[in-house]
Design a protein around this motif. Structure first.
Motif, PDB file in Angstrom:
ATOM      1  N   PHE A  44       0.839  -1.191   0.000  1.00  0.00           N
ATOM      2  CA  PHE A  44       0.000   0.000   0.000  1.00  0.00           C
ATOM      3  C   PHE A  44       0.875   1.243   0.000  1.00  0.00           C
ATOM      4  CE2 PHE A  44       0.928  -0.451   4.487  1.00  0.00           C
ATOM      5  CZ  PHE A  44       1.006   0.852   4.955  1.00  0.00           C
ATOM      6  N   TYR A  45       0.254   2.379  -0.252  1.00  0.00           N
ATOM      7  CA  TYR A  45       0.927   3.660  -0.053  1.00  0.00           C
ATOM      8  C   TYR A  45      -0.044   4.594   0.650  1.00  0.00           C
ATOM      9  CZ  TYR A  45      -1.726   5.418  -4.044  1.00  0.00           C
ATOM     10  OH  TYR A  45      -2.745   5.774  -4.885  1.00  0.00           O
ATOM     11  N   GLU A  46       0.502   5.538   1.359  1.00  0.00           N
ATOM     12  CA  GLU A  46      -0.310   6.527   2.058  1.00  0.00           C
ATOM     13  C   GLU A  46       0.300   7.899   1.821  1.00  0.00           C
ATOM     14  OE1 GLU A  46      -1.854   7.682   6.544  1.00  0.00           O
ATOM     15  OE2 GLU A  46      -0.741   5.832   6.236  1.00  0.00           O
ATOM     16  N   ILE A  47      -0.541   8.836   1.401  1.00  0.00           N
ATOM     17  CA  ILE A  47      -0.102  10.210   1.206  1.00  0.00           C
ATOM     18  C   ILE A  47      -0.352  10.960   2.508  1.00  0.00           C
ATOM     19  CG2 ILE A  47      -0.473  12.341  -0.079  1.00  0.00           C
ATOM     20  CD1 ILE A  47      -1.381  10.523  -2.440  1.00  0.00           C
ATOM     21  N   ILE A  48       0.688  11.570   3.020  1.00  0.00           N
ATOM     22  CA  ILE A  48       0.590  12.304   4.284  1.00  0.00           C
ATOM     23  C   ILE A  48       0.708  13.785   3.955  1.00  0.00           C
ATOM     24  CG2 ILE A  48       1.667  12.674   6.532  1.00  0.00           C
ATOM     25  CD1 ILE A  48       2.656   9.721   6.261  1.00  0.00           C
ATOM     26  N   SER A  49      -0.409  14.506   4.126  1.00  0.00           N
ATOM     27  CA  SER A  49      -0.433  15.913   3.746  1.00  0.00           C
ATOM     28  C   SER A  49      -0.933  16.833   4.852  1.00  0.00           C
ATOM     29  CB  SER A  49      -1.303  16.105   2.500  1.00  0.00           C
ATOM     30  OG  SER A  49      -2.624  15.649   2.751  1.00  0.00           O
ATOM     31  N   GLU A  50      -1.433  16.256   5.944  1.00  0.00           N
ATOM     32  CA  GLU A  50      -1.966  17.072   7.025  1.00  0.00           C
ATOM     33  C   GLU A  50      -1.130  16.902   8.292  1.00  0.00           C
ATOM     34  OE1 GLU A  50      -6.136  16.503   7.586  1.00  0.00           O
ATOM     35  OE2 GLU A  50      -6.497  16.412   5.435  1.00  0.00           O
ATOM     36  N   GLU A  51      -1.172  17.916   9.113  1.00  0.00           N
ATOM     37  CA  GLU A  51      -0.324  17.942  10.298  1.00  0.00           C
ATOM     38  C   GLU A  51      -0.622  16.798  11.274  1.00  0.00           C
ATOM     39  OE1 GLU A  51       1.220  21.402  13.306  1.00  0.00           O
ATOM     40  OE2 GLU A  51       0.311  21.967  11.401  1.00  0.00           O
ATOM     41  N   ASN A  52      -1.898  16.445  11.443  1.00  0.00           N
ATOM     42  CA  ASN A  52      -2.222  15.364  12.386  1.00  0.00           C
ATOM     43  C   ASN A  52      -1.715  14.012  11.881  1.00  0.00           C
ATOM     44  OD1 ASN A  52      -4.092  15.226  10.332  1.00  0.00           O
ATOM     45  ND2 ASN A  52      -5.819  14.781  11.660  1.00  0.00           N
ATOM     46  N   GLU A  53      -1.676  13.800  10.552  1.00  0.00           N
ATOM     47  CA  GLU A  53      -1.099  12.567   9.994  1.00  0.00           C
ATOM     48  C   GLU A  53       0.420  12.582  10.123  1.00  0.00           C
ATOM     49  OE1 GLU A  53      -2.505  13.257   6.055  1.00  0.00           O
ATOM     50  OE2 GLU A  53      -4.204  11.896   6.288  1.00  0.00           O
ATOM     51  N   LYS A  55       2.260  13.706  12.443  1.00  0.00           N
ATOM     52  CA  LYS A  55       2.740  13.378  13.784  1.00  0.00           C
ATOM     53  C   LYS A  55       3.180  11.920  13.867  1.00  0.00           C
ATOM     54  CE  LYS A  55       0.160  16.959  16.083  1.00  0.00           C
ATOM     55  NZ  LYS A  55      -0.927  17.292  16.987  1.00  0.00           N
ATOM     56  N   MET A  56       2.585  11.058  13.028  1.00  0.00           N
ATOM     57  CA  MET A  56       2.985   9.653  12.983  1.00  0.00           C
ATOM     58  C   MET A  56       4.463   9.534  12.572  1.00  0.00           C
ATOM     59  SD  MET A  56       1.595   6.654  10.448  1.00  0.00           S
ATOM     60  CE  MET A  56       2.209   7.514   9.012  1.00  0.00           C
ATOM     61  N   LEU A  57       4.860  10.306  11.548  1.00  0.00           N
ATOM     62  CA  LEU A  57       6.254  10.270  11.099  1.00  0.00           C
ATOM     63  C   LEU A  57       7.192  10.844  12.162  1.00  0.00           C
ATOM     64  CD1 LEU A  57       6.076  11.374   7.352  1.00  0.00           C
ATOM     65  CD2 LEU A  57       6.225   9.060   8.270  1.00  0.00           C
ATOM     66  N   LEU A  58       6.768  11.926  12.784  1.00  0.00           N
ATOM     67  CA  LEU A  58       7.609  12.542  13.816  1.00  0.00           C
ATOM     68  C   LEU A  58       7.806  11.633  15.014  1.00  0.00           C
ATOM     69  CD1 LEU A  58       6.333  16.228  13.846  1.00  0.00           C
ATOM     70  CD2 LEU A  58       8.525  15.403  13.026  1.00  0.00           C
ATOM     71  N   GLY A  59       6.857  10.732  15.246  1.00  0.00           N
ATOM     72  CA  GLY A  59       6.967   9.821  16.378  1.00  0.00           C
ATOM     73  C   GLY A  59       7.768   8.570  16.099  1.00  0.00           C
ATOM     74  N   MET A  62      12.884   5.824  13.499  1.00  0.00           N
ATOM     75  CA  MET A  62      13.711   5.618  12.311  1.00  0.00           C
ATOM     76  C   MET A  62      13.536   6.763  11.305  1.00  0.00           C
ATOM     77  SD  MET A  62      13.158   1.528  11.948  1.00  0.00           S
ATOM     78  CE  MET A  62      14.409   1.216  10.728  1.00  0.00           C
ATOM     79  N   ILE A  63      12.402   7.419  11.309  1.00  0.00           N
ATOM     80  CA  ILE A  63      12.116   8.482  10.343  1.00  0.00           C
ATOM     81  C   ILE A  63      12.397   9.864  10.922  1.00  0.00           C
ATOM     82  CG2 ILE A  63      10.300   9.498   8.912  1.00  0.00           C
ATOM     83  CD1 ILE A  63       9.001   6.692   8.903  1.00  0.00           C
ATOM     84  N   LYS A  64      12.261  10.007  12.214  1.00  0.00           N
ATOM     85  CA  LYS A  64      12.409  11.293  12.899  1.00  0.00           C
ATOM     86  C   LYS A  64      13.683  12.059  12.526  1.00  0.00           C
ATOM     87  CE  LYS A  64      11.556  10.990  17.245  1.00  0.00           C
ATOM     88  NZ  LYS A  64      11.573  10.892  18.712  1.00  0.00           N
ATOM     89  N   PRO A  65      14.836  11.406  12.330  1.00  0.00           N
ATOM     90  CA  PRO A  65      16.049  12.170  12.002  1.00  0.00           C
ATOM     91  C   PRO A  65      16.015  12.844  10.630  1.00  0.00           C
ATOM     92  CG  PRO A  65      16.617   9.990  12.826  1.00  0.00           C
ATOM     93  CD  PRO A  65      15.144  10.004  12.620  1.00  0.00           C
ATOM     94  N   TYR A  66      15.051  12.507   9.781  1.00  0.00           N
ATOM     95  CA  TYR A  66      14.998  13.044   8.425  1.00  0.00           C
ATOM     96  C   TYR A  66      14.002  14.181   8.255  1.00  0.00           C
ATOM     97  CZ  TYR A  66      17.462   8.731   7.407  1.00  0.00           C
ATOM     98  OH  TYR A  66      18.371   7.710   7.409  1.00  0.00           O
ATOM     99  N   LYS A  69       9.525  19.503  12.355  1.00  0.00           N
ATOM    100  CA  LYS A  69       8.113  19.811  12.589  1.00  0.00           C
ATOM    101  C   LYS A  69       7.527  20.716  11.514  1.00  0.00           C
ATOM    102  CE  LYS A  69       8.960  20.276  17.302  1.00  0.00           C
ATOM    103  NZ  LYS A  69       8.756  20.969  18.559  1.00  0.00           N
ATOM    104  N   ASP A  70       8.335  21.589  10.940  1.00  0.00           N
ATOM    105  CA  ASP A  70       7.842  22.550   9.954  1.00  0.00           C
ATOM    106  C   ASP A  70       7.789  22.002   8.535  1.00  0.00           C
ATOM    107  OD1 ASP A  70       7.501  24.483  11.913  1.00  0.00           O
ATOM    108  OD2 ASP A  70       9.555  25.213  11.708  1.00  0.00           O
ATOM    109  N   ASP A  71       8.307  20.818   8.276  1.00  0.00           N
ATOM    110  CA  ASP A  71       8.290  20.242   6.927  1.00  0.00           C
ATOM    111  C   ASP A  71       6.881  20.087   6.373  1.00  0.00           C
ATOM    112  OD1 ASP A  71      11.013  20.094   6.607  1.00  0.00           O
ATOM    113  OD2 ASP A  71      11.162  17.979   7.165  1.00  0.00           O
ATOM    114  N   ILE A  72       5.907  19.803   7.207  1.00  0.00           N
ATOM    115  CA  ILE A  72       4.542  19.563   6.725  1.00  0.00           C
ATOM    116  C   ILE A  72       3.914  20.838   6.178  1.00  0.00           C
ATOM    117  CG2 ILE A  72       3.359  19.948   8.917  1.00  0.00           C
ATOM    118  CD1 ILE A  72       2.588  17.192   6.308  1.00  0.00           C
ATOM    119  N   LYS A  73       4.450  21.997   6.497  1.00  0.00           N
ATOM    120  CA  LYS A  73       3.911  23.268   5.988  1.00  0.00           C
ATOM    121  C   LYS A  73       4.257  23.501   4.533  1.00  0.00           C
ATOM    122  CE  LYS A  73       4.022  25.327  10.548  1.00  0.00           C
ATOM    123  NZ  LYS A  73       4.717  26.251  11.446  1.00  0.00           N
ATOM    124  N   THR A  74       5.353  22.900   4.065  1.00  0.00           N
ATOM    125  CA  THR A  74       5.795  23.133   2.683  1.00  0.00           C
ATOM    126  C   THR A  74       5.880  21.868   1.845  1.00  0.00           C
ATOM    127  OG1 THR A  74       8.106  22.945   3.381  1.00  0.00           O
ATOM    128  CG2 THR A  74       7.146  25.164   3.349  1.00  0.00           C
TER     129      THR A  74
END
Length: 139
Positions: A44-53, A55-59, A62-66, A69-74
């Motif tokens: 599957f794939y999931e498009i993450i475009s909203e701030e509440n979604e 938060k999953m990546l920020l948590g 393994m992904i957090k170092p990349y 918090k402000d990346d989702i704005k742009t």
């Protein structure tokens, strides 16, 4: 002596970055992270475009170092899960990406291993950062 201390301090500060470099960098996208394990059992794939979604990546450790918090704005993000594979070595390739006036069309291709590899079940997953807030269409 002051110059040596200042130079050392400068090198320490500039070499210690909290963000890791992506696996692949292009003008319109980055493949931030890829792992042979950590995915799910189905494709599957999931498009993450909203701030509440996002938060999953920020948590995710393994992904957090990349990401910041402000990346989702742009940017938008795509989580690609290749599902359960019979061996290691599977990867993805962004075959084509096209920016239209109202959306971004991205074509992904699954690349199987090119040589004999260990026959160990893997669940590869990838995170792609699209450097735009336009709607994403995946082919």
């Amino acid at each position: 002596m002051k110059k040596v201390i200042l130079l050392s301090l400068f090198l320490i500060i500039t070499s210690c970055s909290s963000l890791k470099k992506p696996m692949v960098t292009q003008p319109l996208y980055d493949i931030l992270f890829g792992s042979e394990t950590g995915g799910g059992s189905f494709q599957f794939y999931e498009i993450i475009s909203e701030e509440n979604e996002f938060k999953m990546l920020l948590g995710d450790d393994m992904i957090k170092p990349y990401v910041t918090k402000d990346d989702i704005k742009t940017c938008n993000f795509i989580l690609v899960n290749l599902g359960e594979k019979p061996s290691e070595g599977y990867t993805i390739k962004v075959q084509n990406i096209e920016e239209l006036s109202d959306k971004i069309v991205i074509t992904l291709k699954e690349i199987p291993p090119t040589k004999n590899v260990n026959a160990v079940t893997r669940k590869p997953c990838y995170v792609i950062k699209i450097k735009s807030k336009k709607t994403i269409e995946i082919k």
